[in-house]
Scaffold this motif. Sequence first.
Motif, short mmCIF file in Angstrom:
data_model
loop_
_atom_site.label_atom_id
_atom_site.label_comp_id
_atom_site.label_asym_id
_atom_site.label_seq_id
_atom_site.Cartn_x
_atom_site.Cartn_y
_atom_site.Cartn_z
N MET A 41 121.97 42.99 86.55
CA MET A 41 121.31 42.75 87.81
C MET A 41 121.87 43.71 88.84
N SER A 42 120.99 44.42 89.49
CA SER A 42 121.39 45.41 90.47
C SER A 42 121.11 44.90 91.89
N ILE A 43 122.04 45.12 92.76
CA ILE A 43 121.88 44.73 94.16
C ILE A 43 121.34 45.94 94.91
N SER A 44 120.34 45.72 95.77
CA SER A 44 119.74 46.84 96.49
C SER A 44 120.74 47.44 97.49
N ARG A 45 120.52 48.70 97.82
CA ARG A 45 121.41 49.39 98.76
C ARG A 45 121.38 48.73 100.13
N VAL A 68 131.83 47.20 98.43
CA VAL A 68 130.46 47.68 98.70
C VAL A 68 130.38 49.19 98.50
N TYR A 69 131.32 49.93 99.04
CA TYR A 69 131.27 51.39 98.92
C TYR A 69 131.45 51.82 97.47
N ARG A 70 132.24 51.10 96.69
CA ARG A 70 132.38 51.41 95.27
C ARG A 70 131.06 51.16 94.54
N GLN A 71 130.29 50.15 94.97
CA GLN A 71 129.01 49.87 94.35
C GLN A 71 127.97 50.93 94.72
N LEU A 72 128.11 51.51 95.91
CA LEU A 72 127.13 52.48 96.40
C LEU A 72 127.33 53.89 95.87
N VAL A 73 128.49 54.17 95.30
CA VAL A 73 128.77 55.53 94.82
C VAL A 73 127.81 55.93 93.72
#
Length: 144
Positions: free
Chosen positions: A1-5, A139-144
Amino acid sequence: MSISRKTLYSISLGASLIGVFLLLTENFGVWQDRSSFFGVVEGYVWIGSEKAFPWAQIGIVALAGCLLYVSYVSFMGIQGTEAVSHSLFQRGYRVVMAELGLTVVFTLAFVLFVMDSDWWWLDTGFYGALIAGLVDLWVYRQLV
């Protein structure tokens, strides 16, 4: 499951603003010493500290400034991915790392200064800064 940006940026924005609010309204740390004349002598590290002036204000304003900058980057991310350039994102990530590092440094300084006190503890401002920084890092680790 992916969380949107947008959702991730919203989580970061909320955590950062809550962290700023707690830093500016609550104590970062507290110490107490017994006194035969006064009973208990207390000291508080918060934005209005007189006993910890000016170091408390410098530390709290630095942490709040870092969290406000991360809030700005997160707000730009909510506006759209084209609003956040790669360099702005990288700066935001570095500021998150700096905020966590400063939280650790200021906490160690507080502990060293109050170690000889009878009682001391870290308070809501500390936990707000630490948890906001950890959430932002996640959050920033997920956005990389």
